[in-house]
Motif scaffolding. Structure first.
Motif, PDB file in Angstrom:
ATOM      1  N   PRO A  25       2.566   1.024  -0.571  1.00 31.18           N
ATOM      2  CA  PRO A  25       3.498   0.585   0.294  1.00 31.18           C
ATOM      3  C   PRO A  25       3.167   2.052   1.461  1.00 31.18           C
ATOM      4  O   PRO A  25       3.129   2.936   0.727  1.00 31.18           O
ATOM      5  N   TRP A 246      -0.306  -5.171  -3.629  1.00 27.51           N
ATOM      6  CA  TRP A 246      -0.220  -5.879  -2.317  1.00 27.51           C
ATOM      7  C   TRP A 246      -1.254  -6.751  -2.028  1.00 27.51           C
ATOM      8  O   TRP A 246      -2.508  -6.145  -2.313  1.00 27.51           O
ATOM      9  N   ASP A 388       6.631  -9.351   2.549  1.00 26.86           N
ATOM     10  CA  ASP A 388       6.798  -8.448   4.111  1.00 26.86           C
ATOM     11  C   ASP A 388       6.059  -8.976   5.080  1.00 26.86           C
ATOM     12  O   ASP A 388       4.784  -8.812   5.361  1.00 26.86           O
ATOM     13  N   ARG A 393       1.560  -9.362   3.981  1.00 24.36           N
ATOM     14  CA  ARG A 393       1.654  -9.419   2.744  1.00 24.36           C
ATOM     15  C   ARG A 393       2.547  -9.769   1.891  1.00 24.36           C
ATOM     16  O   ARG A 393       3.667  -9.911   1.544  1.00 24.36           O
ATOM     17  N   GLY A 395       3.743  -8.464  -2.468  1.00 25.66           N
ATOM     18  CA  GLY A 395       3.787  -8.054  -3.679  1.00 25.66           C
ATOM     19  C   GLY A 395       3.946  -8.110  -4.925  1.00 25.66           C
ATOM     20  O   GLY A 395       5.090  -9.500  -4.676  1.00 25.66           O
TER      21      GLY A 395
END
Length: 496
Positions: A25, A246, A388, A393, A395
């Motif tokens: 990240p 991700w 996110d 994206r 995760g």
């Protein structure tokens, strides 16, 4: 739960493969912050028929939903809602709804909120005397509801933490009896993207300003000592065994449809190799997959689900359960990287007293809608997920589950009754003492009286210290007793 156009589709219904990192990240990612809430599991049974070479079998599957509390209005009115990445609107009953399903739940009272505004259209036009107000009807499986647009403040609060924003939402004015009347939650809180919402101002995750536009979901294992939870505004790596991998969400796919959507290249098992379920006859074939916290099963186009079912060949009597393969779902992580998300048989097969059932379910869609897959709790229980929007994206990190729940403690065993002949009770009831009672052959005819004469009737063997009880034991009534069974209806006293 995934919404198809104006309807929400409800699911009412070996060899380890390594997880490769798809990038760390960014340095400014939110960690160990945000607002965390715990959710309650609601579980129901889903039965389906399956045609097999041996005939039609019935299968039992369990469907789970997870709900928690939000506050709407000023001061906040509390509602229990499903947190659902497969839909885009907040939907709760209002005091205008007077049918029984609404009356069984909390209802929003706009007159008691100082920040509430009535909205005529989904473009945020306020209600006025010269504006005809829109209503919206949404179908939920076998039921439907109708509502009006409202604007107000929505807050997620827990343990002194708070995250709030102002959004438009659907206030229900009427709804069908089923399935709503018996549901333990009041409404649905859509966490999907703008394309799933009635408009941009309806999307909570889009309108959120107080915290970063990211949240982490952890789906509990019902056999473990843990709770399902959501954390808004943070990446919770401490809920995972390792850092998340991700995967980009496809902006060109979700801008219109609004799903948290990823691409899957194919699926595979060690025994079968590649399972060609994602060949859409394009130069870059992909399964379009909505990651959905509101659905239980893995769902997909009926033909592909049937193909997978045939390949995995789960026997309904569970006879081959321990020979079933690990299933790898190969996800496009961008830049040419493929991330395998793996599922063991215990994840994709449900075992019950009725046998084994594959936790995949067909998802037919209208002819003008592209084929769609949905990944629900079957996958999300193994992988904690991070949604996110700031970086477009999702995760995936193997969830850090707690220890298994211990088996229930059996109730204490009652001490055995004393091994005695209670002659005093027999005489008090005008009956023969125990030796005569047994000699006459009555022990097998009257089980209850045989317990009073446990020694003479051979029900136990007293030790050397046991004496015949004189003034204790089972109270026997001297009422008109009769033999059990046969045609002998003479009173017991007469037989003596």
């Amino acid at each position: 739960m995934v919404r198809l156009q104006t309807s929400l589709a409800l699911a009412a219904a070996g060899v380890p493969i390594s997880l490769q990192a798809g990038g760390a990240p960014p340095a400014n990612s939110p960690l160990e912050k945000g607002v965390t809430i715990t959710l309650t599991r609601f579980e129901s049974e889903f039965r389906r028929k399956l045609s097999t070479p041996q005939g039609v079998v019935r299968q039992l599957l369990h469907v789970s939903e997870f709900y928690g509390e939000i506050g709407v209005g000023t001061p906040p009115q509390k509602f229990s809602v499903i947190f659902d990445t497969g839909s885009g609107n907040l939907v709760i009953p209002t005091t205008k709804c007077t049918v029984r399903p609404c009356m069984n739940h909390q209802r929003f009272n706009a007159s008691k909120s100082s920040t509430s505004k009535q909205i005529a259209y989904d473009d945020d036009t306020p209600v006025t005397s010269d504006v005809e107000r829109d209503t919206t009807t949404i179908s939920y499986g076998s039921g439907k509801l109708t509502g009006e647009y409202v604007k107000d403040r929505v807050c997620i609060d827990h343990a002194g933490q708070s995250g709030c924003t102002t959004i438009d939402f659907l206030g229900v004015t009427t709804e069908s009896t089923n399935p709503f009347i018996n549901l333990p939650f009041d409404g649905i809180f859509g966490l999907g993207l703008e394309g799933l919402a009635a408009g941009k101002l309806f999307s909570f995750i889009t309108q959120w300003r107080e915290l970063p536009k990211v949240f982490t979901a952890f789906i509990s294992d019902p056999h473990d000592l843990e709770e399902t939870r959501l954390c808004f505004g943070a990446v919770r790596e401490d809920w995972m065994v390792e850092k998340p991998v991700w995967v980009p969400i496809q902006r060109d796919w979700h801008d219109v449809q609004g799903y948290w959507m990823i691409g899957v290249t194919n699926m595979s098992t060690p025994q079968h190799g590649l399972l060609d379920v994602c060949n859409d006859l394009t130069p870059n074939p992909r399964c379009k997959v909505a990651v959905d916290t509101g659905s239980t099963f893995i769902m997909g186009p009926p033909e592909q689900i049937e193909f997978l079912s045939t390949a995995l060949n789960v026997h309904s009597d569970c006879s081959n359960f321990h020979q079933l393969p690990v299933l790898a779902i190969n996800v496009d992580a961008g830049s040419g990287k493929i991330v395998p998300l793996t599922l063991e048989p215990a994840a994709y097969v449900e075992q019950s007293d009725m046998g084994c059932a594959l936790r995949f379910h067909p998802l037919p869609v209208p002819a003008d809608v592209p084929p769609l897959w949905v990944f629900g709790h079957v996958l999300l229980q193994k992988y904690a997920t991070v949604y996110d929007l700031d970086h477009y994206r999702i995760g995936f990190g193997v969830a850090k589950h707690a220890a298994k729940r211990p088996p229930p403690t059996p109730p204490p065993t009652a001490p055995p009754p004393p091994c005695v002949d209670n002659n005093a009770e027999m005489v008090k009831s005008d009956l023969p003492e125990c030796p005569a009672f047994a000699k006459a052959g009555y022990c097998k005819k009257w089980d209850t009286l045989a317990q009073v004469c446990a020694v003479s009737c051979g029900l136990c063997t007293p030790d050397a210290t046991t004496k015949v009880a004189k003034n204790s034991g089972l109270q026997v009534s001297a009422a008109n007793r009769r033999h059990v069974g046969g045609d002998d209806t003479k009173p017991f006293k007469d037989d003596c």
